[in-house]
Design an enzyme around this catalytic site. Structure first.
Site, short mmCIF file in Angstrom:
data_model
loop_
_atom_site.label_atom_id
_atom_site.label_comp_id
_atom_site.label_asym_id
_atom_site.label_seq_id
_atom_site.Cartn_x
_atom_site.Cartn_y
_atom_site.Cartn_z
N GLY A 4 2.95 -0.40 -10.42
CA GLY A 4 3.41 -1.71 -9.98
C GLY A 4 4.66 -1.52 -9.14
O GLY A 4 5.60 -0.83 -9.56
N ALA A 5 4.66 -2.15 -7.95
CA ALA A 5 5.69 -1.82 -6.95
C ALA A 5 7.14 -1.95 -7.46
O ALA A 5 7.91 -0.99 -7.37
CB ALA A 5 5.47 -2.68 -5.71
N ARG A 43 4.05 8.45 -4.77
CA ARG A 43 3.06 7.47 -4.33
C ARG A 43 3.55 6.86 -3.00
O ARG A 43 4.71 6.49 -2.89
CB ARG A 43 2.86 6.37 -5.40
CG ARG A 43 2.27 6.90 -6.70
CD ARG A 43 1.82 5.77 -7.61
NE ARG A 43 0.62 5.12 -7.12
CZ ARG A 43 0.15 3.95 -7.60
NH1 ARG A 43 0.82 3.32 -8.55
NH2 ARG A 43 -0.96 3.42 -7.11
N GLN A 79 -6.52 -2.69 -13.79
CA GLN A 79 -5.21 -3.26 -14.15
C GLN A 79 -5.33 -4.72 -14.60
O GLN A 79 -4.52 -5.19 -15.38
CB GLN A 79 -4.26 -3.19 -12.94
CG GLN A 79 -3.77 -1.80 -12.58
CD GLN A 79 -4.64 -1.15 -11.52
OE1 GLN A 79 -5.82 -1.44 -11.42
NE2 GLN A 79 -4.06 -0.26 -10.75
N ASP A 95 2.58 -4.68 -2.59
CA ASP A 95 3.20 -3.35 -2.61
C ASP A 95 4.06 -3.12 -1.38
O ASP A 95 4.97 -2.29 -1.40
CB ASP A 95 2.13 -2.26 -2.71
CG ASP A 95 1.62 -2.20 -4.13
OD1 ASP A 95 0.77 -3.05 -4.47
OD2 ASP A 95 2.12 -1.37 -4.91
N ASN A 134 -1.67 -4.79 -0.84
CA ASN A 134 -1.71 -4.96 -2.30
C ASN A 134 -2.97 -4.26 -2.81
O ASN A 134 -3.76 -3.71 -2.03
CB ASN A 134 -1.70 -6.45 -2.67
CG ASN A 134 -1.45 -6.68 -4.16
OD1 ASN A 134 -0.53 -6.11 -4.72
ND2 ASN A 134 -2.29 -7.46 -4.82
O1 MRU Z 1 -1.76 0.99 -8.27
P1 MRU Z 1 -0.82 0.03 -8.91
O2 MRU Z 1 -1.24 -0.41 -10.26
O3 MRU Z 1 0.61 0.54 -8.88
O4 MRU Z 1 -0.88 -1.23 -7.96
C1 MRU Z 1 -0.13 -2.36 -8.28
C2 MRU Z 1 -0.40 -3.52 -7.44
O5 MRU Z 1 -1.16 -3.48 -6.50
C3 MRU Z 1 0.39 -4.76 -7.74
O6 MRU Z 1 -0.35 -5.89 -7.43
C4 MRU Z 1 1.65 -4.74 -6.87
O7 MRU Z 1 2.37 -3.55 -7.07
C5 MRU Z 1 2.52 -5.88 -7.14
S1 MRU Z 1 3.36 -5.70 -8.67
C6 MRU Z 1 4.44 -6.94 -8.92
#
Ligand code: MRU
Length: 350
Positions: free
Chosen positions: A46-47, A88, A195, A236, A246
């Site tokens: 999550g970003a 990442r 997720q 993201d 995203n």
């Molecule tokens: O691969 P992830 O689980 O890190 O991806 C997360 C997302 O795409 C979320 O929607 C994004 O980071 C927003 S979190 C507030």
């Protein structure tokens, strides 16, 4: 509030998101390499959470450095930042968190080494508190946009687990529910890493917010049946023109929302906005292991040797985005202007 990550004397402690929803276990990373590994393996994801995890990784690495003089500490610091930056590529918050630590390091670099270490730990903890405050502000700004009742579709997890607490998209939903709105959340399961079904459903159920999990391919039918009044997702990276990267599948949801005349909102803190990237085509998209697609919970579900694509993110062009909800207010088209307007130095510090 769920403690997604926290600084402890023994290291950075994370709830292990790869084990949810069936096991709630915590892991403590005692070195910056362990933090980098936690990011790569999605123990933390999550970003906004990645931004603060990286900052804490930097603070941890510097705390553990054996450097005897400032030159060596500077070399260690640069190496630690490089390792964490290589984990990442898509979530710009990760680079933002490292940049904030670089700024702090430069600011205090003339001090004695123990003081530099303390200052970096304090900065990482400050970023954590600021992230929660930003999410709560986003909640306030965004709650008014949601209907007084109805179904809200979300994709991936943009909740407490994706941040330091409260969440971006789920923060807006939490604030709307707290203000008395009667919402029913539809959580896309979010293949391939799930997720939505594993994390979004888990954290919303903990809060008693009505939640229905659907597989990703059900979203269109739910919209056509009138079950979805609004869509809200996180981001993201948001490019300078408002294009939104995203979780993979977000673009499909945005197109479906437009077709059905349903508002499509993006909730993201200022640290997700990347004014240096002109549009979505320039956003680096992480490619993850084919095994995430060919296997489900360890069981093979595709033939040996089949070709697989696994981009972890997609880009939703800004034309599909009804509004971007930030801690600094709600932004609308033209995003190339509104995004820049909130970067004014007169506004509260990031
Ligand atoms: O691969 P992830 O689980 O890190 O991806 C997360 C997302 O795409 C979320 O929607 C994004 O980071 C927003 S979190 C507030």
């Amino acid at each position: 509030m769920i403690k997604t990550l926290e600084w402890t004397d023994s290291g950075v402690r994370f709830i292990d998101q790869t084990k949810l929803p069936t096991e709630e276990i915590y892991v403590t990373c005692r070195t910056y390499e362990e933090v980098a590994n936690a990011i790569r393996t999605m123990i933390v994801r999550g970003a906004p959470a990645l931004g603060v995890a990286a900052a804490m990784g930097v603070a941890l690495g510097v705390r553990e450095s054996q450097a005897k003089d400032h030159d060596q500490l500077q070399r260690d610091f640069t190496h630690i930042c490089d390792v964490l930056a290589a984990t990442r590529p898509t979530a710009v918050n990760l680079f933002w968190g490292i940049r904030r630590m670089k700024q702090k390091f430069d600011e205090v670099s003339a001090r004695p080494i123990p003081q530099i270490k303390q200052a970096l730990i304090a900065e990482a903890q400050r970023l954590l508190a600021a992230d929660i405050a930003a999410n709560q502000a986003m909640g306030k700004h965004g709650a008014v946009l949601l209907p007084s009742s109805g179904g809200i579709l979300t994709h991936c997890n943009a909740g407490a687990l994706a941040t330091c607490g409260y969440g971006t998209a789920l923060g807006v939903i939490r604030a709307a529910v707290d203000s008395g709105k009667k919402l029913q959340v539809f959580a896309d399961e979010t293949r391939p890493f799930l997720q939505g079904s594993r994390l979004t459903a888990w954290e919303l159920m903990k809060d008693g917010i009505p939640t229905t999990v659907i597989s990703d391919n059900m979203a269109g039918a739910m919209m056509r049946q009138g079950k979805i009044a609004a869509v809200i997702v996180g981001a993201d990276r948001i490019a300078a023109n408002g294009d939104v990267a995203n979780k993979i599948g977000t673009y499909t949801v945005a197109v479906l929302a437009k077709e059905h005349g349903i508002p499509f909102y993006v909730a993201a803190p200022f640290s997700t906005i990347d004014l240096n990237t002109p549009d979505g085509s320039q956003i680096p998209i992480e490619q993850r292991s084919p095994a995430e697609v060919t296997h489900l919970a360890g069981k093979q579900i595709a033939p040996d040797g089949v070709q697989v694509e696994n981009p972890a993110f997609d880009v939703t062009p800004h034309q599909y985005v009804t509004a971007i909800i930030t801690e600094r207010g709600v932004l609308r088209e033209p995003y190339s202007e509104s995004l820049r307007s909130i970067a004014e130095p007169s506004l509260p510090a990031e």
